[in-house]
Design an enzyme around this catalytic site. Structure first.
Site, PDB file in Angstrom:
ATOM      1  N   ASP A   1      -4.435   8.366   1.218  1.00 24.70           N
ATOM      2  CA  ASP A   1      -3.989   9.331   0.217  1.00 24.70           C
ATOM      3  C   ASP A   1      -4.960   9.649  -0.911  1.00 24.70           C
ATOM      4  O   ASP A   1      -4.806  10.666  -1.569  1.00 24.70           O
ATOM      5  CB  ASP A   1      -2.704   8.813  -0.443  1.00 24.70           C
ATOM      6  CG  ASP A   1      -1.613   8.566   0.573  1.00 24.70           C
ATOM      7  OD1 ASP A   1      -0.573   9.207   0.477  1.00 24.70           O
ATOM      8  OD2 ASP A   1      -1.800   7.727   1.476  1.00 24.70           O
TER       9      ASP A   1
ATOM     10  N   CYS B   1      -5.035 -12.410   8.466  1.00 25.83           N
ATOM     11  CA  CYS B   1      -5.476 -11.825   9.740  1.00 25.83           C
ATOM     12  C   CYS B   1      -6.608 -10.824   9.543  1.00 25.83           C
ATOM     13  O   CYS B   1      -7.263 -10.439  10.509  1.00 25.83           O
ATOM     14  CB  CYS B   1      -4.299 -11.158  10.463  1.00 25.83           C
ATOM     15  SG  CYS B   1      -3.673  -9.678   9.646  1.00 25.83           S
TER      16      CYS B   1
ATOM     17  N   GLN C   1      16.159 -17.126   7.596  1.00 26.89           N
ATOM     18  CA  GLN C   1      17.002 -17.199   8.798  1.00 26.89           C
ATOM     19  C   GLN C   1      16.162 -17.708   9.967  1.00 26.89           C
ATOM     20  O   GLN C   1      16.122 -18.896  10.223  1.00 26.89           O
ATOM     21  CB  GLN C   1      17.658 -15.840   9.072  1.00 26.89           C
ATOM     22  CG  GLN C   1      18.764 -15.515   8.081  1.00 26.89           C
ATOM     23  CD  GLN C   1      19.531 -14.242   8.416  1.00 26.89           C
ATOM     24  OE1 GLN C   1      19.533 -13.746   9.538  1.00 26.89           O
ATOM     25  NE2 GLN C   1      20.213 -13.696   7.418  1.00 26.89           N
TER      26      GLN C   1
ATOM     27  N   CYS D   1       1.132  -9.583  13.442  1.00 26.06           N
ATOM     28  CA  CYS D   1       0.679  -8.284  13.967  1.00 26.06           C
ATOM     29  C   CYS D   1      -0.823  -8.175  14.131  1.00 26.06           C
ATOM     30  O   CYS D   1      -1.294  -7.380  14.935  1.00 26.06           O
ATOM     31  CB  CYS D   1       1.179  -7.153  13.063  1.00 26.06           C
ATOM     32  SG  CYS D   1       0.394  -7.124  11.431  1.00 26.06           S
TER      33      CYS D   1
ATOM     34  N   LEU E   1     -22.209   4.116  -0.967  1.00 22.81           N
ATOM     35  CA  LEU E   1     -21.393   4.682  -2.051  1.00 22.81           C
ATOM     36  C   LEU E   1     -21.310   3.621  -3.140  1.00 22.81           C
ATOM     37  O   LEU E   1     -20.786   2.535  -2.922  1.00 22.81           O
ATOM     38  CB  LEU E   1     -19.992   5.048  -1.532  1.00 22.81           C
ATOM     39  CG  LEU E   1     -18.986   5.531  -2.583  1.00 22.81           C
ATOM     40  CD1 LEU E   1     -19.503   6.755  -3.332  1.00 22.81           C
ATOM     41  CD2 LEU E   1     -17.647   5.847  -1.935  1.00 22.81           C
TER      42      LEU E   1
ATOM     43  N   GLU F   1      26.339  -9.365  16.294  1.00 24.35           N
ATOM     44  CA  GLU F   1      26.028  -7.999  16.736  1.00 24.35           C
ATOM     45  C   GLU F   1      26.728  -6.876  15.970  1.00 24.35           C
ATOM     46  O   GLU F   1      26.117  -5.843  15.709  1.00 24.35           O
ATOM     47  CB  GLU F   1      26.360  -7.864  18.228  1.00 24.35           C
ATOM     48  CG  GLU F   1      25.467  -8.704  19.111  1.00 24.35           C
ATOM     49  CD  GLU F   1      25.792  -8.504  20.579  1.00 24.35           C
ATOM     50  OE1 GLU F   1      24.930  -7.985  21.290  1.00 24.35           O
ATOM     51  OE2 GLU F   1      26.902  -8.847  21.000  1.00 24.35           O
TER      52      GLU F   1
ATOM     53  N   GLN G   1      24.201 -12.711   8.314  1.00 27.04           N
ATOM     54  CA  GLN G   1      24.231 -11.969   9.580  1.00 27.04           C
ATOM     55  C   GLN G   1      24.685 -10.529   9.363  1.00 27.04           C
ATOM     56  O   GLN G   1      24.150  -9.600   9.972  1.00 27.04           O
ATOM     57  CB  GLN G   1      25.159 -12.668  10.580  1.00 27.04           C
ATOM     58  CG  GLN G   1      24.594 -13.938  11.173  1.00 27.04           C
ATOM     59  CD  GLN G   1      23.358 -13.677  12.013  1.00 27.04           C
ATOM     60  OE1 GLN G   1      23.415 -13.115  13.093  1.00 27.04           O
ATOM     61  NE2 GLN G   1      22.205 -14.068  11.507  1.00 27.04           N
TER      62      GLN G   1
END
Length: 1334
Positions: free
Chosen positions: A363, A72, A111, A42, A407, A1266, A1199
């Site tokens: 938060d 990353c 998998q 990502c 800071l 599926e 699966q």
């Protein structure tokens, strides 16, 4: 000043004299060092695929600290003096495996394998720090790692073997035995097994195998550096100050330079948004910024550079030492820190960075402000102190700090005996997600009373900055803490906290209600604590206390059962046994190669897409001149550069490679920049100027498409019986609708390929991530104007596919091939996550409108359903998907009069495409919604209505007149009722709901009948090529694609059985169009059926040739036999072919055998909801699945679980947001949430139906990829049951609309109560929304 960067990677010294400040460790490892085991998922620290271990000597602790980090986000320049360990550095198949690698593989926890190295490194780092972890340690360590395939349970199963025996399972010890021991799970007298893997031969954990921290780095760390480190890149200068004084001076010299420590806020902006700072100052090596000092009676001072993991550990120790009364603020902080981001981010992010990011969704500020913490600020001019309050935040991302100030530290005080402090947050996921709203609240009472002396309430996520409810707090001071204060407080908050509908992130009504709900929770919490301090309080209702109990995040565990192979089956025959995935060990060591792991070819270029920013517009001009003048840019390509056809017909609908004259969605590809590397290509793509002229109409939603009558052809209809007649005879008529949102594939590996022209006769090789290599080959051929025989597609494996790599990759391949054709050089394309989500789209949103006739007892006699799907701007596979929805509209129910119409809406969104289930889940869910509503109207339990309507005759006809036997479906249903203890739990849930006002539970069980195979009959074919070499080894090639489902493993098992050779002698190299031409896509749960039969056919041909030799030479070994065959000129290579059944449907007559056969199953799920916040917890799921005779029970269970967990996402979490202009807003894991470890039910039990046969498929097995996705709907309907229980208690109707996914927002808004009614409909300001429902 020094500009020499010294660090180690896997024990090898690296001296970097030209370190680039913009380069992250991930790119450095993959492209400069060639260590590709660390994956790109990502680029924003949101998935964990790039996890590595970074070790550094800490001068404060005087020890080496090992941390798992996201490569990353880790700048290479920050690694001076660090030792990096990647997945390759801990073990390999060539030398010695590390036990972590072995156990995840052998427990079937890998998998597709793309997330596996990250999982391995998270667990490895934990073991380096704690060799005997608890299950809670494992849960925390893996909280920042996402997996899209497995459902997490097998990963936990493998890793929990490292726990001490007594903590290895949450269910405690059973009969004094570990939950992993064999006898526990295996009834010797039965042919049913519950053991998917054996732990007996696992490698023990051996600390001598670990790389030591390099002594040179120890010496380096203990020396006083005494000088700055400075690195000058092409655009950025990096300065690491020598000490604190130097840092303060640098900040005065470069006031606008950001001070970087963890890089978890700046990093994503640099990676994803291209933010650039000419100078960056690094403060991560300043020990004073990380110092922690406890003050005897007042609190703790935390250095601003202290990371959140250390902060949590420090606070936990403080809680232990101080006791509960003094440590209330520390308890609140720890509670939040457990949910904040993932472990890797917490290891990097700092408390100072969290505050100074000034993002109200982070938060910590609301709690720290409520606790009245003090900030210590330093600068060249001296030091000062500031209170952390609302005024400190001057705007989004802005604070009251001057640009030259730093800071330095934060004072966090102890709490006094009459101070009570709580924190609240609600997010899309309980962990690893930004909060939607967070709050910090503190009240101080006069001693021994309930009179409020002081009150502070802060909210994050309700404005551009932190918001303090000043007026509310002011008016409530001096008042007793009672119901009158509560009522007035809620009224005051409703008036004081305002939110416009245009607020970024939307959900303004929900956020407003969270503001009130959090205050109510705080009121109850404080009331309880006052009572414990023996202060006289009133109005503490016991059934209201459920509001205070937070949901506990647990790890998924479960029971599994499958039928053992017959005792007469040869021990050497692997079919039916739970063999490990063929590539699992390579995936766990990082050796498995994916397309972007292939080393660069000499002269290789990179292509980056230029996409439309308008939804419907005429292209007036394209100006790439600025881009072409940039460094490294080679060329720009668009429609005019296509040597063959830019436009092709797909079932009479045009599909364009590049948009030529007009664009029809945001994200449509207009052109592409080709440059020397990916960074240059990306920067240049931003500089391509396109002018547009908007065209009307432009619309995005299903409702708008219906208004415009904008539909793709063909419109489909299926009908059985006479619906009008059936409706007339019914006792009651019900009309309603059900909406299902779309879903992003979020395969861990983004789409891409490498195109390599050979320079001879137009030949080209594509190394491509495709589920349908033959289609990719065909489209590239058409685009280049070259015959298919000159284009060879190679597919080694995919890092997940789920239907998303069938169609879209063909266009990307055509563009990349065009770039290679034009430049004559190899070209690589690897989409960034945000572009992948924008360009390739996902599952179709569906709207089902129904009219149903039913009897008093819940029997449905007639149903008329119209399905609308949002197809987007082009046809893609939308019409086939709609057909599948219609063909599944009956599910397992015999409705005598049934009509379905299907219309695919043409809108101006990116074209939706195939996704696991392919319309099946949508078709099935809408009929389940009908049954659920009928049950509500009849006042009957939903399972009873399902049961009464089920197909139950020995042989039945579907609504499209296909004959089938529902016997095994009914068996699955009965077994699921029994194994889930459904009836007993239903009684318990009724009791639970009666005694808990603010928490409710629901349970749901559904059956399933899912058609296997392609309804387009020509796709039901498979081909293979099997070659035997003289040394006895066997090479199998087939037309299927390995994407984690285990097709290669099953093919090897089948070949092993027929050829009677061990699996270890058989190899599958890749899927290649040069070996097996014209292959069907790996889709429709049909891969093993087609490929398995083809491999079997080829192997049988070979054995047929070898049989005469075996008869003559029975004593020969396999190798001798093969050599003899070669000498006798017997062909040792054979093609295999499987001509599947002819499936088809006559849409005019509404009949035809649409499917090869049906896979059956049943699933039961229980959930608990928090009526005040909308949060929910999945408690338990039981699945009974008919997979026929399983070829590999471990893969099939994997699966089932993986599909189900994708269903959890589809039905409860995953939401795609589009702006009113049609721009996709959810473009990465920080905005789009897939299920994480915390979302999986702690009890996930999967049972494969025993004694099930399937005469239609290979070795009586059944396709399973599926069907399980649909079972996520059991959570949706269980949530609906829980909401209904809450509504009944409040005197509301238990018939209400709820669209999928059932997110926290929708759950909360459906649980109508005094809070939701605070904002009357007529007062709500209607303005342009932030996002639209498409």
């Amino acid at each position: 000043m020094n500009s020499e960067l010294i660090f180690y990677i896997n024990g090898k010294k690296i001296v970097e004299r030209h370190a680039d400040p913009e380069e992250m460790l991930l790119a450095y490892l993959r492209r400069k060092v060639g260590l590709t085991g660390t994956k790109y998922g990502c680029g924003g620290g949101g998935c964990g695929a790039c996890t590595v271990m970074v070790s550094k000597y800490d001068p404060i602790e005087e020890t080496v600290i090992h941390r798992a980090v996201n490569a990353c986000l880790q700048p290479v320049c920050s690694l001076h003096g660090a030792a990096v360990v990647t997945v390759e550095g801990i073990g390999s198949t060539k030398t010695k495996l590390h036990p972590v690698q072995e156990r995840i593989a052998k427990a079937h926890g890998s998998q597709c394998g793309f997330c596996t190295p990250g999982m391995v490194m998270s667990m490895y780092t934990l073991l380096r720090n704690k060799p005997q972890p608890t299950i809670e340690d494992i849960r925390e360590s893996l909280g920042g790692n996402l997996c899209r395939c497995t459902g997490y349970r097998p990963i936990i199963d493998g890793f929990k073997t490292f726990c001490e025996a007594q903590t290895c399972c949450q269910n405690d010890e059973i009969n004094g035995k570990c939950c992993m021991e064999d006898d526990q799970f295996h009834n010797k007298e039965s042919d049913i097994s519950e053991e998917l893997f054996n732990t007996d031969d696992f490698l023990p954990l051996d600390p001598t195998q670990d790389l030591i921290f390099p002594p040179e780095l120890l010496l380096l760390a203990k020396q006083d550096r005494g000088e700055q480190l400075c690195f000058q890149g092409e655009r950025v200068k990096w300065i690491s100050p020598a000490d604190l004084k130097d840092l303060i001076r640098l900040k005065a010299d470069y006031p606008n330079a950001p001070l970087l420590v963890g890089n978890t806020t700046l990093g994503p902006k640099m990676n994803l948004k291209g933010t650039i700072h000419p100078v960056v100052i690094y403060g991560g090596d300043i020990p004073e910024l990380r110092a922690i000092k406890w003050k005897k009676n007042s609190g703790v001072t935390i250095g601003a550079g202290c990371n959140l993991s250390v902060l949590k550990e420090t606070l936990l120790k403080g809680i232990q030492d101080l006791g509960p009364e003094k440590s209330r603020i520390y308890q609140a902080l720890v509670e939040t820190l457990q949910c904040l981001a993932g472990k890797q981010i917490r290891n990097m992010a700092t408390i100072g960075g969290n505050i100074l990011s000034a993002n109200p969704k982070y938060d910590l500020s609301s709690i720290l402000a409520a606790a009245q913490c003090t900030l210590h600020i330093v600068s060249y001019d001296g030091a000062r102190e500031l209170n952390l309050s609302e005024e400190f935040f001057t705007g989004f991302g802005k604070t009251a700090l001057r640009s030259d100030e730093i800071l330095f530290a934060i004072d966090i005080p102890h709490t006094g005996p009459w101070e009570f402090l709580s924190t609240f947050r609600q997010a899309q996921r309980r962990e690893f997600a930004f909060s939607i709203v967070n709050a910090g609240m503190k009240v101080v009472f006069r001693p021994d009373s309930n009179i409020v002396k002081n009150l502070d309430i802060f909210y994050g996520g309700v404005g551009a900055t932190l918001v303090q409810a000043r007026q509310t707090c002011k008016k409530l001071m001096g008042r007793p803490w009672d119901e009158k204060l509560l009522a007035e407080g809620i009224q005051l908050l409703e008036e004081e906290i305002t939110m416009p509908s245009t607020v970024p992130g939307g959900q303004e009504e929900y956020r407003k209600i969270l503001v009130l709900s959090f205050f109510f929770k705080f009121y109850m919490q404080v009331l309880l604590e006052l009572k414990e301090k023996e202060v006289d309080v009133t109005g503490l209702s016991l059934d209201y206390l459920s509001a205070l109990k937070p949901f506990k995040n647990e790890v998924p565990q479960g029971n599994h059962s499958f039928q053992l192979v017959s005792e007469t089956q040869s021990i050497s025959d692997p079919v039916g046994r739970p063999n490990v995935h063929q590539a699992a060990l390579q995936q766990a060591t990082g050796e498995a190669v994916y397309y972007d792991d292939i080393p660069s070819v000499k002269g290789e270029l990179f292509v980056f897409m230029v996409t439309s920013t308008r939804a419907h517009a005429k292209i007036i001009s394209i100006d790439a001149s600025v881009a072409l003048a940039m460094p490294g840019v080679v060329t720009f390509i668009s429609a005019q550069d296509v040597p063959g056809q830019n436009r092709r017909l797909w079932f009479n609908n045009p599909e364009e490679v590049f948009a030529e004259e007009e664009v029809i969605c945001v994200g449509q590809i207009i052109g592409a920049i080709v440059a020397e590397n990916r960074e240059q290509a990306k920067r240049a793509a931003d500089q391509v100027a396109i002018t547009y002229q908007d065209i009307q109409p432009v619309f995005f939603t299903i409702e708008e498409a219906i208004q415009h009558q904008s539909f793709f052809e063909p419109k489909r209809k299926l009908e059985r019986g006479n619906v009008e007649e059936g409706l007339e005879k019914a006792d009651y008529i019900l009309e309603g609708e059900m909406y299902m949102g779309g879903q992003e594939h979020f395969y861990m590996e983004t789409q891409g390929l490498i195109a390599i022209p050979s320079g001879e006769a137009g030949e080209m090789d594509l190394y491509v991530a495709s589920q349908h290599a033959a289609y990719t080959q065909e489209v590239v051929g058409i685009t280049l104007g070259i015959d298919s025989n000159k284009i060879t597609c190679h597919v080694k494996r995919l890092g997940g596919g789920f239907g998303g790599k069938v169609m879209k990759i063909a266009t990307l391949s055509a563009i990349t091939a065009t770039a290679a054709y034009k430049t004559g050089r190899a070209v690589r394309c690897a989409l960034e996550r945000g572009d992948d989500m924008l360009i390739t789209s996902g599952r179709h949103p569906f709207l089902g409108k129904y009219k149903v006739g039913y009897m008093n007892d819940g029997t449905i006699v007639a149903a008329d359903i119209t399905y609308y799907s949002n197809g987007g701007c082009s046809l893609d596979e939308s019409s086939f998907i709609m057909e599948k929805a219609l063909l599944h509209m009956d599910n397992g129910y015999k409705i005598p009069h049934l009509r379905g119409r299907g219309l695919v809406c043409k809108t101006y969104l990116p074209s939706y495409t195939a996704f696991r289930g392919f319309g099946g889940p949508q078709g099935l869910t809408i009929i389940e919604s009908v049954l659920h509503e009928v049950a509500v109207k009849c006042g009957l339990p939903a399972h009873q209505v399902r049961d009464i309507n089920m197909y139950k005759d020995e042989m039945c006809y579907t609504h499209h007149k296909q004959l089938f036997s529902p016997r095994d479906m009914v068996r699955c249903w009965t077994e699921c009722l029994e194994k889930s203890d459904y009836h007993q739990r239903q009684l318990y849930i009724q009791q639970f709901n009666a005694h808990n006002h603010w928490k409710k539970r629901g349970i749901c069980i559904v059956p399933q009948k899912f058609g296997i195979g392609f309804s387009k009959g020509f796709y039901n074919q498979g081909a293979a090529l099997v070659s035997i070499y003289k040394d006895g080894s066997v090479l199998v090639s087939h037309g299927g694609t390995e994407m984690g489902q285990g097709i290669n493993t099953k093919a090897v098992q089948i070949a092993s059985r027929i050829l009677k050779v061990p699996m270890s002698t058989i190899h599958i190299k890749e899927t290649c169009t040069g070996n097996v031409p014209n292959a069907a896509p790996s889709a429709a749960s049909f891969g093993t059926d087609a490929v398995g039969m083809a491999v079997k056919n080829a192997c049988e041909k070979l054995m047929g040739r070898l049989e005469p030799l075996i008869t003559v030479h029975p004593q020969y070994t396999w190798k001798q036999l093969v050599v003899e065959a070669y000498c006798q000129k017997i062909s040792l290579s054979a093609t295999g072919f499987f001509m599947g059944p002819h499936t088809s449907i006559d849409w005019e007559k509404s009949e035809g055998p649409a499917y090869y056969y049906f896979t059956f199953g049943a699933c039961c799920s229980e959930v608990e909801i928090d009526c005040l916040t909308g949060d929910h917890k999945n408690i338990r799921t039981d699945i009974v699945m008919d997979v026929g005779r399983s070829i590999n029970p471990a893969l099939d269970v994997g699966q089932v679980e993986g599909g189900f967990v994708q269903g959890i996402g589809l039905y409860t979490i995953e939401e795609l947001h589009f702006s009113p202009e049609g721009v996709l807003l959810t473009r990465g894991p920080s905005q789009y949430k897939i299920p994480a470890l915390c979302d999986v039910p702690p009890q996930l039990n999967v049972h494969l139906l025993s004694d099930a046969e399937n005469p239609h498929a290979i070795y009586s097995s059944k396709g399973i990829g599926e069907p399980p996705v649909f079972f996520g709907c059991t959570l949706f309907f269980a949530i609906k049951e829980a909401i209904a229980a809450a509504r009944r208690e409040r005197g509301l109707s238990d018939s209400f609309s709820l669209s999928s996914p059932a997110t926290a927002e929708k759950i909360r808004m459906a649980c109508e109560d005094c809070f939701t009614r605070m904002v009357p409909e007529d007062k709500r300001v209607k303005s342009k929304p932030w996002a639209i429902n498409v």
